[in-house]
Scaffold this active site. Structure first.
Site, mmCIF file in Angstrom:
data_model
loop_
_atom_site.group_PDB
_atom_site.id
_atom_site.type_symbol
_atom_site.label_atom_id
_atom_site.label_comp_id
_atom_site.label_asym_id
_atom_site.label_seq_id
_atom_site.Cartn_x
_atom_site.Cartn_y
_atom_site.Cartn_z
ATOM 1 C CD GLU A 22 -0.960 0.504 3.589
ATOM 2 O OE1 GLU A 22 -1.533 1.798 3.522
ATOM 3 O OE2 GLU A 22 -1.077 -0.216 4.815
ATOM 4 C CE LYS A 156 0.399 1.855 14.559
ATOM 5 N NZ LYS A 156 0.518 2.240 13.142
#
Ligand code: PSU
Ligand code: MN
Length: 302
Positions: A22, A156
């Site tokens: 990405e 995260k």
């Protein structure tokens, strides 16, 4: 519609292993010049592991699969680059814009290009406070509908991990921890939550992707690859920093697409750059596993 780099076009034509990458991690996830350096190192890592890297981005209205080094450099330094998720991709292409692709948009492009595996750092998920903000990344719904295996280091701790796992389960997305039972939490190897599934072998991950297609099930897989031990940052160190960054985001009224980049930048500052070192180590680690899965996918073709 797709602009393939010569290297990626040749690899796909020869059915050689390819790993998609990405570009939002470059433009919105890391500061310059570490972003450019990391992007180059990730590509080198994939080549060293016997696969071809295909970094994906929209440049002046064209969907690029595989960037030249010059294009990578331009993108890494550009300002006003759009952050493109599923919702934004068509507008950016139709109006000649330049944008970086998130996990969701990269999966769409990879799937169109015939690339089955994609390596990154962390995926988007359910944000803390989502019961009020409704902030749930489109990455999760993309995993449910687009057939690409995504290698990430979990999610995260800026996200609500239990809720993220619940949404993935509801959406029918296989969440596969690699080589351990725990679901990893990006900067640390263990989130304290069990991963729903575990596999220890890239060949089995590739076989599972193929089996999903044979069953006629849409969607991909999330492979959660723990950060290398030596690069880990403990969750006790990070928890107060994340809480501070989150409080600042709330106080500043940060919302929507800006939330993740804001939190990443503040955590980078508050850890004196240590969060970035860990981030780089885990992305390289994911690139290696992505290459191994890509090799297995190609081998299992025949
Ligand atoms: N998490 C990270 N680093 C990142 C991102 C997420 O640790 O760079 C980026 C990815 O591109 C991901 C996107 O797809 O943020 C999710 O953004 P949102 O939450 O706005 O969907
Ligand atoms: Mn969001």
């Amino acid at each position: 519609m797709i602009r393939f780099s010569p290297e990626v076009a040749e690899a796909l034509a020869q059915n050689a292993p390819v790993v998609a990458l990405e570009s939002t991690i470059i433009t919105h996830g890391m500061p310059f010049p570490q972003n450019l350096d990391t992007a180059r190192r990730v590509e080198a890592e994939i080549r060293a592991a016997g696969a071809v890297p295909a970094t994906i981005a929209v440049l002046e209205g064209r969907l690029h699969v595989g960037l030249t080094d010059g294009e990578l450099e331009t993108l890494a330094q550009a300002s006003n680059v759009m952050k493109l998720s599923r919702a934004d991709l068509a507008v950016a292409l139709a109006t000649g814009r330049t944008g970086a692709t998130t996990v969701a948009a990269t999966m769409i492009a990879a799937s169109l290009a015939g690339i089955g595996v994609f390596a990154t750092g962390g995926i988007g998920g359910v944000h803390k406070g989502a019961e009020d903000s409704f902030d749930i990344s489109a990455d999760l719904m993309e995993l449910a509908q687009t057939p690409v295996t995504v290698v990430a280091a979990g999610a995260k701790a800026i996200l609500d991990l239990p809720k993220t796992l619940e949404v993935l389960e509801t959406q029918g997305v296989p969440v596969i921890a690699y080589g351990q039972d725990a679901f990893p939490a990006f900067w640390s190897r263990d989130s304290g939550l069990a991963a729903p599934l575990r596999l220890d072998d890239p060949g089995q991950i590739a076989a599972s992707a193929k089996m999903r297609a044979r069953l006629g099930l849409p969607g991909g897989q999330l492979v959660a690859n723990p950060i290398p031990v030596e690069a880990e940052i403990s969750s006790t160190t990070l928890a107060p920093i994340i809480a501070q960054a989150q409080a600042e985001a709330d106080a500043a009224g940060i919302s929507g697409k800006s939330v993740t980049p804001f939190l990443l930048q503040r955590i980078f500052e508050l850890t004196d750059g240590k969060s970035l070192e860990a981030n780089i180590a885990l992305v390289l680690n994911n690139a290696r596993l992505g290459a191994a899965i890509a090799r297995a996918l190609v081998k299992q073709e025949d």
